[in-house]
Design a protein around this motif. Structure first.
Motif, mmCIF file in Angstrom:
data_model
loop_
_atom_site.group_PDB
_atom_site.id
_atom_site.type_symbol
_atom_site.label_atom_id
_atom_site.label_comp_id
_atom_site.label_asym_id
_atom_site.label_seq_id
_atom_site.Cartn_x
_atom_site.Cartn_y
_atom_site.Cartn_z
ATOM 1 N N PRO A 186 0.820 -1.211 0.000
ATOM 2 C CA PRO A 186 0.000 0.000 0.000
ATOM 3 C C PRO A 186 0.856 1.265 0.000
ATOM 4 O O PRO A 186 2.027 1.251 0.380
ATOM 5 C CB PRO A 186 -0.783 -0.120 1.303
ATOM 6 C CG PRO A 186 0.165 -0.831 2.216
ATOM 7 C CD PRO A 186 0.895 -1.824 1.341
ATOM 8 N N PHE A 265 -6.234 -1.759 3.568
ATOM 9 C CA PHE A 265 -5.878 -2.229 2.233
ATOM 10 C C PHE A 265 -6.008 -3.740 2.101
ATOM 11 O O PHE A 265 -6.271 -4.252 1.003
ATOM 12 C CB PHE A 265 -4.455 -1.778 1.868
ATOM 13 C CG PHE A 265 -3.382 -2.350 2.761
ATOM 14 C CD1 PHE A 265 -2.692 -3.490 2.399
ATOM 15 C CD2 PHE A 265 -3.060 -1.731 3.970
ATOM 16 C CE1 PHE A 265 -1.702 -4.012 3.216
ATOM 17 C CE2 PHE A 265 -2.071 -2.235 4.790
ATOM 18 C CZ PHE A 265 -1.395 -3.386 4.419
ATOM 19 N N PRO A 420 3.931 -2.100 -5.322
ATOM 20 C CA PRO A 420 2.773 -1.267 -5.619
ATOM 21 C C PRO A 420 2.521 -1.200 -7.120
ATOM 22 O O PRO A 420 3.432 -1.284 -7.932
ATOM 23 C CB PRO A 420 3.153 0.098 -5.056
ATOM 24 C CG PRO A 420 4.647 0.080 -4.956
ATOM 25 C CD PRO A 420 5.015 -1.331 -4.684
#
Length: 422
Positions: A186, A265, A420
């Motif tokens: 995240p 998340f 990510p």
């Protein structure tokens, strides 16, 4: 031996598997014997998801058994979640469990049952429940004390209210994922060491949190809390939980309120829901509580659970947290979550918070194991971790003692960290 509210030892005769061995060859040390029978949802290529139970190296297809007239079915099992069966209530849970034990221990039933056994290697295990709400507690005194010492080295590590109520935050049900789901690193605002102002970017301190959760089956009415004595009437079973945490994002957003982006998340849960009846032999007295809890938090039964967890990073054991050391118990957590009148819904998931013990090797997260990154943990292959790196696979396993010396497995929950998205 414990005594349940029906007055029968270890969960009542209707809930307790008899001592007969299953006709199916089962490795009792593997934890999926006839005394466990955890529920899950599975699918095979080209087929719709449905409900089954784990027995040895197989999943027993309950939808198939129901279609053959071998178990009662009210559209419970030909489903992509356990919710329809969970809402049916304790009488249905007990009756189905007793019937499954009969089918698996009565050799004369083997010709009818065996066609509905599917090797686990041939199925995909899915998320077992439709999650309604998700609440995560903070119930380990060892964990809370360590976190307090890390961030408040000159103050009292435990906040004054910690021993008066089970502290929790309300999580995000939409990001509760089944075991095996990739975990995308995240991003958020975080302040790197030496920086005066926060910056935005991928979390640099991604962490694992080894937890145990329980799942509500029977809802409750708005305006009326669920007392600790009614725990069995509402709760279907237990799962393993990994509450993935971005510690650098959490540190910034937790002043003054609490976790948000640092937790929302991803949360991973194990595929098998172990019924309460299977864990009755694992019940033990929890740690002594002082000061005495408020009346609504008092529990007449010992609801500590002798569960043994393992945290593995890339297949190597990093910690072995003991769940029996948890200060607040599951019935107390449920009573507190509903005491203000908030109604319980089918599929509500309540997680314990990080499970930690008094020793370093018993700490259930890297924040504690590495003392916020200052003392990286060394794994068996010589690699070290302060926090999780891209490509790391985290697995949490759990087991408990069963009746007659057997082992009850909670299975495992796993996830691999991915970089990510661009």
């Amino acid at each position: 031996m414990t005594t349940d509210s029906d007055g029968a030892g270890s969960g009542g005769a209707a809930e307790r598997p008899r001592g007969d061995a299953a006709w199916l060859e089962v490795d009792e040390d593997g934890g999926f014997g006839v005394e466990n029978l955890p529920y899950g949802v599975f699918s095979r290529s080209g087929e719709l998801p449905r409900v089954g139970v784990a027995i040895g190296g197989y999943v027993l297809d309950l939808a198939g058994l129901a279609a053959a007239g071998l178990v009662e079915d009210r559209r419970w099992f030909a489903s992509g979640s356990l919710n329809a069966f969970m809402v049916a209530g304790r009488a249905a849970w007990r009756a189905n469990r007793a019937r499954l034990v009969d089918l698996l221990t009565d050799g004369s039933a083997r010709p009818e049952v065996e066609p509905h056994l599917i090797p686990l290697a041939d199925v995909e295990l899915l998320r077992p429940i439709e999650v309604a709400d998700y609440v995560d507690f903070y119930s380990s005194e060892h964990h809370a004390t360590n976190v307090g010492r890390i961030f408040r080295p000159d103050g009292n590590p435990l906040a004054p209210n910690w021993k008066r109520l089970p502290v929790a935050y309300h999580g995000r049900s939409g990001t509760v994922y089944p075991s095996g789901t990739p975990i995308i690193r995240p991003s958020g605002q975080r302040r790197a060491p030496g920086e005066e102002e926060p910056s935005f970017g991928p979390s640099l301190r991604l962490d694992v949190e080894a937890e145990v959760g329980f799942v509500a089956g029977v809802p409750s009415s708005a305006g009326r809390g669920v007392p600790t004595s009614a725990f069995r009437d509402h709760v279907f079973g237990f799962v393993l939980v990994n509450d993935w945490s971005a510690r650098d994002v959490q540190a910034l957003e937790s002043l003054p309120l609490g976790p948000f982006l640092s937790k929302s998340f991803a949360t991973s849960i194990s595929p098998w829901v172990v019924p309460l009846a299977a864990l009755e032999p694992a019940r033990v007295a929890p740690p002594a509580q002082f000061p005495e809890p408020a009346p609504y938090l008092r529990c007449d039964e010992p609801w500590g659970l002798d569960l043994h967890l393992e945290v593995l990073i890339n297949g190597q054991v990093a910690a072995r947290p003991p769940f029996a050391s948890m200060y607040w118990t599951a019935p107390q957590q449920l009573a507190h979550a509903t005491v203000n009148g908030a109604p319980l819904r089918t599929g509500d998931l309540f997680a314990s918070g990080t499970v930690s013990g008094p020793e370093r090797e018993q700490r259930g997260c890297l924040l504690e194991l590495t003392w916020n990154g200052q003392d990286p943990v060394e794994l068996a292959d010589g690699t070290k971790r302060a926090f999780l790196e891209d490509g790391d696979t985290v697995t949490i396993r759990g087991k408990a003692p069963g009746a007659s010396g057997s082992v009850i497995s909670l299975g495992e929950v796993t996830g691999t960290v991915h970089p990510p998205l661009p």
